[in-house]
Write a protein that holds these residues in place. Structure first.
Motif, PDB file in Angstrom:
ATOM      1  N   VAL A 146       0.856  -0.988  -0.037  1.00 55.25           N
ATOM      2  CA  VAL A 146       0.197  -0.170  -0.048  1.00 55.25           C
ATOM      3  C   VAL A 146       0.855   0.988   0.068  1.00 55.25           C
ATOM      4  O   VAL A 146       0.627   2.461  -0.616  1.00 55.25           O
ATOM      5  CB  VAL A 146      -1.152   0.330   1.179  1.00 55.25           C
ATOM      6  N   GLY A 185      -2.930   5.077  -5.345  1.00 54.10           N
ATOM      7  CA  GLY A 185      -3.704   4.906  -4.159  1.00 54.10           C
ATOM      8  C   GLY A 185      -4.777   3.624  -4.779  1.00 54.10           C
ATOM      9  O   GLY A 185      -5.994   3.860  -4.277  1.00 54.10           O
ATOM     10  N   LYS A 193      -5.867   0.106   2.907  1.00 57.94           N
ATOM     11  CA  LYS A 193      -6.265  -0.909   4.107  1.00 57.94           C
ATOM     12  C   LYS A 193      -7.719  -0.396   4.356  1.00 57.94           C
ATOM     13  O   LYS A 193      -7.941   0.714   4.495  1.00 57.94           O
ATOM     14  CB  LYS A 193      -5.355  -0.548   5.238  1.00 57.94           C
ATOM     15  N   ASP A 250      -8.250  -1.882  -5.649  1.00 53.24           N
ATOM     16  CA  ASP A 250      -9.056  -1.002  -6.408  1.00 53.24           C
ATOM     17  C   ASP A 250      -8.767  -1.551  -8.080  1.00 53.24           C
ATOM     18  O   ASP A 250      -7.906  -0.694  -8.564  1.00 53.24           O
ATOM     19  CB  ASP A 250      -8.805   0.304  -6.404  1.00 53.24           C
ATOM     20  N   PHE A 307     -12.831   9.554  -3.783  1.00 51.92           N
ATOM     21  CA  PHE A 307     -11.260   9.473  -3.478  1.00 51.92           C
ATOM     22  C   PHE A 307     -10.627  10.382  -2.669  1.00 51.92           C
ATOM     23  O   PHE A 307     -11.040  11.449  -2.639  1.00 51.92           O
ATOM     24  CB  PHE A 307     -10.470   9.458  -4.853  1.00 51.92           C
ATOM     25  N   HIS A 323      -9.162   8.422   3.936  1.00 53.38           N
ATOM     26  CA  HIS A 323     -10.124   7.721   4.677  1.00 53.38           C
ATOM     27  C   HIS A 323      -9.388   7.475   5.852  1.00 53.38           C
ATOM     28  O   HIS A 323      -9.676   6.100   6.283  1.00 53.38           O
ATOM     29  CB  HIS A 323     -10.889   6.746   4.002  1.00 53.38           C
ATOM     30  N   LEU A 374      -3.133   8.618   5.535  1.00 50.39           N
ATOM     31  CA  LEU A 374      -2.529   9.172   4.135  1.00 50.39           C
ATOM     32  C   LEU A 374      -1.497   8.033   3.672  1.00 50.39           C
ATOM     33  O   LEU A 374      -1.352   7.735   2.796  1.00 50.39           O
ATOM     34  CB  LEU A 374      -1.743  10.302   4.143  1.00 50.39           C
ATOM     35  N   PHE A 375      -0.997   7.203   4.787  1.00 53.04           N
ATOM     36  CA  PHE A 375       0.042   6.293   4.568  1.00 53.04           C
ATOM     37  C   PHE A 375      -0.942   4.889   4.040  1.00 53.04           C
ATOM     38  O   PHE A 375      -0.462   4.519   2.695  1.00 53.04           O
ATOM     39  CB  PHE A 375       0.505   5.434   5.987  1.00 53.04           C
ATOM     40  N   TYR A 376      -2.228   4.577   4.335  1.00 52.43           N
ATOM     41  CA  TYR A 376      -2.820   3.303   4.149  1.00 52.43           C
ATOM     42  C   TYR A 376      -3.913   3.618   3.771  1.00 52.43           C
ATOM     43  O   TYR A 376      -4.849   2.527   3.396  1.00 52.43           O
ATOM     44  CB  TYR A 376      -2.351   2.349   5.159  1.00 52.43           C
ATOM     45  N   LYS A 377      -4.772   4.514   3.931  1.00 49.25           N
ATOM     46  CA  LYS A 377      -5.983   4.694   3.452  1.00 49.25           C
ATOM     47  C   LYS A 377      -6.633   5.870   2.659  1.00 49.25           C
ATOM     48  O   LYS A 377      -7.375   6.328   2.823  1.00 49.25           O
ATOM     49  CB  LYS A 377      -7.124   4.806   4.869  1.00 49.25           C
ATOM     50  N   PHE A 378      -5.793   5.971   1.737  1.00 50.41           N
ATOM     51  CA  PHE A 378      -5.693   6.955   0.619  1.00 50.41           C
ATOM     52  C   PHE A 378      -6.349   6.130  -0.625  1.00 50.41           C
ATOM     53  O   PHE A 378      -5.572   5.515  -1.273  1.00 50.41           O
ATOM     54  CB  PHE A 378      -4.411   7.610   0.513  1.00 50.41           C
ATOM     55  N   TYR A 379      -7.565   6.208  -0.788  1.00 53.31           N
ATOM     56  CA  TYR A 379      -8.297   5.370  -1.653  1.00 53.31           C
ATOM     57  C   TYR A 379      -9.535   6.096  -2.229  1.00 53.31           C
ATOM     58  O   TYR A 379      -9.989   6.859  -1.488  1.00 53.31           O
ATOM     59  CB  TYR A 379      -8.335   3.923  -1.220  1.00 53.31           C
ATOM     60  N   ARG A 380     -10.235   5.118  -3.100  1.00 50.92           N
ATOM     61  CA  ARG A 380     -11.498   5.288  -3.544  1.00 50.92           C
ATOM     62  C   ARG A 380     -12.714   4.445  -2.828  1.00 50.92           C
ATOM     63  O   ARG A 380     -12.366   3.086  -2.649  1.00 50.92           O
ATOM     64  CB  ARG A 380     -11.618   5.151  -4.958  1.00 50.92           C
ATOM     65  N   LYS A 381     -13.555   5.008  -2.012  1.00 53.34           N
ATOM     66  CA  LYS A 381     -14.291   4.413  -0.987  1.00 53.34           C
ATOM     67  C   LYS A 381     -15.151   3.265  -1.844  1.00 53.34           C
ATOM     68  O   LYS A 381     -15.234   2.416  -1.224  1.00 53.34           O
ATOM     69  CB  LYS A 381     -15.196   5.102  -0.306  1.00 53.34           C
ATOM     70  N   HIS A 415      -0.251   8.990  -4.769  1.00 48.17           N
ATOM     71  CA  HIS A 415      -0.112   8.610  -3.493  1.00 48.17           C
ATOM     72  C   HIS A 415       0.770   9.097  -2.614  1.00 48.17           C
ATOM     73  O   HIS A 415       1.949   9.110  -3.160  1.00 48.17           O
ATOM     74  CB  HIS A 415      -0.213   7.060  -3.468  1.00 48.17           C
ATOM     75  N   THR A 450       2.688   8.750  -0.123  1.00 50.63           N
ATOM     76  CA  THR A 450       3.763   8.132   0.442  1.00 50.63           C
ATOM     77  C   THR A 450       4.396   7.150  -0.576  1.00 50.63           C
ATOM     78  O   THR A 450       5.369   6.424  -0.298  1.00 50.63           O
ATOM     79  CB  THR A 450       3.148   6.973   1.549  1.00 50.63           C
TER      80      THR A 450
END
Lengths: 255, 191, 394
Positions: free
Chosen positions: A136, A142, A146, A155, B36, B39, B42-49, C89, C91
């Protein structure tokens, strides 16, 4: 005041998100395998903490899990969401590992080893669902993330297929799906778990070597094991990824 | 000093760059999905819900053994009370989704392995003692060595496993035989 | 496609980063190196490099245009490539690519435009037709040749070159970081990786400029500027020393520390990577040019010998850097994460990411350079035919 507002916003968000989470469809009504899941009206991801456990001493290397997994996801040939390795350790410490076809056909033949064998066992491998997943961290767009209940998902609509995550995963569980041309990996059957079913491999395991459950449910097998003194290990702890996949009775030779 | 440089070109270029950045920002805001973002981390929960919904929209292809009961009660009863109760029906017969659709209609027949070799291969996946690494302690399953097992039981070596063992309940015939034998013995001694 | 020794995880039988990912850092390296050559003149005022200062910029541009091609060919979904700019992203090291690359290309283009504005303005009276329209467009409507405007252009150019140096370093250093930051692959995991990538970039860039310059001069039967060539050779030698020293330092630290990972890497170097790493990259293509360039520099060789030996070492170093990219990219993936086996990689000739596409992608910048040269006069000498004398500009 600030706290109150945040709480209010939280309710609002949960309310809207919760409405999406109502009762996922199942082909037929079946008794659910994970208590409490699938039936609850609103799913609160933060109220669950799922862990996967693999008992090395119970795995017989039949490969049922691999077959179930391949069928559940129609995984292309030559790619593996999960596989089973056979370890043979000789008395002088030499380690022999193999995994023909990822154990899709089980282990029909014994492995010939000249020296006397000290220890022999099977190790099922799958996604480690790390607390701090390297895959991740490195995804440039992105497209992998998690969830709040701890699953690392992909995704498939945003993945560009650069394979950086494949390089970054210390456990080699990721691959570029031949047909989708995106990254793919084991998801611990997120779509099944949320419907109250066990992951396909756990459901198929005849010996209970694979265990799955919610740690927040004190009656689940996994939380009982976690409260016991059974030795639990993770793979490659030095990678600092904090896997949620735990191994019971793991040997140090397993990488 | 004496004369001022002509900066027309520089002004035009800067204007062009600003336009480019604005255009890029507009296009970006149009193309990035609303759900997007960050959520939780920023490290591991940066995504499209919506990706979670996409994953959930997968329909399970395997169900549970209990889901087979309504149409196959006999096999289910046998299997769920036998040593083989932990086996998944779908392992030997294939996934539910190839058999019944979401409306409950039968869409295809699942494989029913009865061929001698197929049966043997399926049984030996678990019960083959020749494979090293089968756990002995704790004793997880009973394993046999072929053809020693057949010799021991005084049957022909080309016997298929299911000639003695009912696949859904492996000890069913054997326990029945034992019961009959016990009754016979009882009858003999009782006389 | 790949064969295997020992035990590798089942998903590792396929090498995911192929020839394309070997080619991509090679091309960005050449861009960064070429840009640094031109900056040596524009920022650090190394006067001897004046003859190649413009050529280096256009050279960098033509490679820059092709820089993304191997990546696009490699991506599973090239049509989604802009996701890297839409949702970078925070990171991920790789997420910077879109913005770093575009910023660098814009700076490079701006520098070229500011340098060439005066050139185009001067050439405009002699040109007609489509070319004239193009030149007029590229001057952005300002054909003023007054000393004040020229000075202004020169100032802007210097500033752009000044920003461009760190950008070129970031563009390529970050490519090194993409590899150096992967903790799961021991062969890549070293903080030296960005520096090694940067230095080898300088080597390949300068070598590319030397080769290009000599080939063009020979082809056009024009005299070679010996002062310029000898300066380039000196810089090439300097960067090569640093590059080789750091590459060996990286290897040496691994070998000396002898931690767990070394016992895996040891077999990698002596096994699947022996020919391409030890024999080719180090013994043949590093040491021989190192000696040749050393002799050229220390003995101050001139004349035909300088040209021939410089060409030879430039070609060898271009191969060396390609070997280095191969050994890093492919070598890292050869080691199984199981620590118990190695995967071999044999690229096919006609496959999507095979040898033929690689050759085409590496030839494309040369062809683009050929066409760019028709628009942008590469050499100062070409303007000698210009009626107006040129002084004090860039």
């Amino acid at each position: 005041m600030n706290k109150g507002r945040r709480k209010f916003l939280g309710y609002l968000l949960k309310g809207t998100a919760g409405s999406l989470y109502w009762m996922l469809p199942l082909p037929i009504k079946v008794p659910l395998q994970i208590p409490g899941l699938g039936e609850e009206e609103k799913y609160d991801p933060e109220a669950h903490e799922f862990v996967f456990m693999v008992d090395i001493n119970r795995c017989i290397g039949c490969g049922s899990c691999c077959v179930a997994d391949k069928r559940e996801y129609q995984v292309p040939d030559g790619q593996y969401r999960t596989w089973v390795e056979r370890y043979l350790i000789t008395v002088d410490g030499e380690v022999f590992v193999d995994s023909p076809k990822g154990a899709l056909e089980g282990y029909p033949e014994p492995r010939k080893v000249e020296k006397p064998v000290r220890d022999a066992f099977f190790v099922p491998k799958l996604c480690n669902m790390c607390e701090e997943p390297a895959c991740v961290q490195v995804c440039p767009v992105g497209a992998t993330f998690k969830t709040d209940d701890g699953f690392v998902l992909i995704d498939y609509k945003r993945c560009i297929g650069c394979a950086y995550c494949v390089q970054a995963c210390p456990y080699g569980v990721r691959y570029i799906h031949k047909k989708k041309r995106t990254a793919d990996k084991c998801t611990w059957c997120y779509h099944r778990v949320r419907r109250g079913l066990l992951p396909a491999c756990v459901n198929a395991c005849p010996t209970g070597a694979r265990k799955f459950g919610d740690l927040r449910d004190p009656d689940s097998e996994v939380s009982k094991i976690l409260r016991s003194s059974e030795p639990l290990f993770v793979l490659k702890p030095d990678m600092g990824t904090f896997p949620r996949l735990k191994y019971l009775h793991l040997r140090q030779e397993v990488i | 000093m004496s004369e001022r440089p002509n900066r027309t070109h520089a002004k035009r270029i800067v204007l062009g760059l600003i336009l480019l950045i604005v255009l890029g920002a507009v296009v970006r805001s149009l193309l990035v999905p609303d759900d997007f973002g960050n959520h939780g981390s920023l490290f591991y929960k940066f995504y499209r819900k919506g990706a979670i919904q996409d994953e959930l929209s997968r329909s399970p292809r395997h169900l549970t053994n209990a889901s087979c009961e309504s149409c196959h009660p006999w096999e289910y009863q046998l299997q769920s009370h036998s040593k083989h109760r932990t086996l998944s029906c779908e392992f030997c017969h294939g996934p539910w989704a190839d058999h019944v659709n979401a409306q409950g209609q039968v869409i295809g027949a699942l494989p029913n392995p009865t061929d001698k070799q197929a049966i043997k291969a399926l049984c030996l996946r678990c019960h083959n003692r020749a494979i090293r690494a089968r756990p002995r302690d704790p004793k997880v399953i009973k394993t046999v060595l072929l053809p020693d097992h057949l010799r021991q039981k005084h049957v022909r070596e080309d016997h298929a496993c299911d000639q003695c063992h009912l696949v859904h309940a492996p000890l069913y015939y054997i326990n029945q035989m034992k019961a009959i034998w016990q009754n016979l013995l009882k009858g003999a001694t009782g006389e | 496609m790949a064969d295997v020794v020992g035990y590798v995880f089942p998903n590792e039988h396929h090498i995911h980063w192929s020839l394309m990912i070997v080619t991509y850092p090679y091309i960005t390296g050449i861009i960064a190196g070429a840009f640094i050559v031109s900056s040596l003149y524009h920022v650090f005022h190394v006067k001897a490099l004046k003859p190649v200062s413009r050529f280096a910029l256009i050279f960098a541009l033509s490679f820059g245009i092709c820089c993304t091609w191997p990546l696009l060919n490699h991506l599973g979904h090239p049509e989604r490539c802009f996701n890297i700019m839409l949702t970078p992203h925070p990171t991920s090291a790789m997420a910077g690519f879109g913005y770093v690359y575009s910023t660098y290309m814009i700076i490079l283009l701006l520098e070229i435009l500011f340098i060439y504005r005066a050139v185009f303005a001067r050439l405009l009276p002699q040109t007609t037709g489509f070319k004239a329209t193009l030149y007029r467009a590229l001057t952005f409507g300002n054909t003023d040749l007054s000393p004040a405007t020229l000075r202004f252009d020169h100032k802007v150019t210097s500033w752009l070159a000044l920003i461009g140096i760190p950008m070129a370093c970031v563009l390529h250093g970050y490519v090194g970081f993409i590899f150096g930051g992967v903790k799961a692959v021991h062969w890549w995991l070293t903080p030296l990786m960005p520096v090694i990538f940067l230095l080898s970039a300088c080597v390949s860039g300068i070598a590319g400029i030397i080769l290009g310059y000599l080939l063009v001069q020979w082809w056009k039967r024009r005299p070679v500027d010996e002062e310029c060539l000898s300066t380039l050779v000196k810089y090439l030698w300097g960067f090569l020393i640093l590059d080789v020293v750091l590459e060996l330092l990286d290897l040496g630290v691994h070998a000396y520390l002898r931690v767990e990972s070394w016992h895996v890497l040891e077999h990698l170097i002596s096994g699947p990577l022996f020919t391409s790493f030890i024999v080719m990259q180090i013994l043949i293509f590093s040491f021989i040019p190192l000696v040749i360039l050393g002799v050229l520099t220390l003995a101050n060789v001139r004349g035909k010998a300088l040209q021939i030996l410089a060409t030879l070492s430039a070609v060898m170093l271009l191969i060396q850097v390609y070997c280095m990219r191969w050994n890093v990219v492919i070598g890292g993936q050869m080691v199984s994460k199981s620590g118990r086996g190695y995967t071999f990689y044999h690229p096919g000739f006609f496959e999507k990411e095979g040898i033929l596409p690689t050759i085409l992608i590496l030839l494309a910048p040369v062809i683009i350079l050929f066409f760019l040269a028709k628009v942008f006069p590469l050499w100062m000498t070409e303007e000698g035919q210009n009626p107006q004398p040129i002084k004090n500009f860039n």
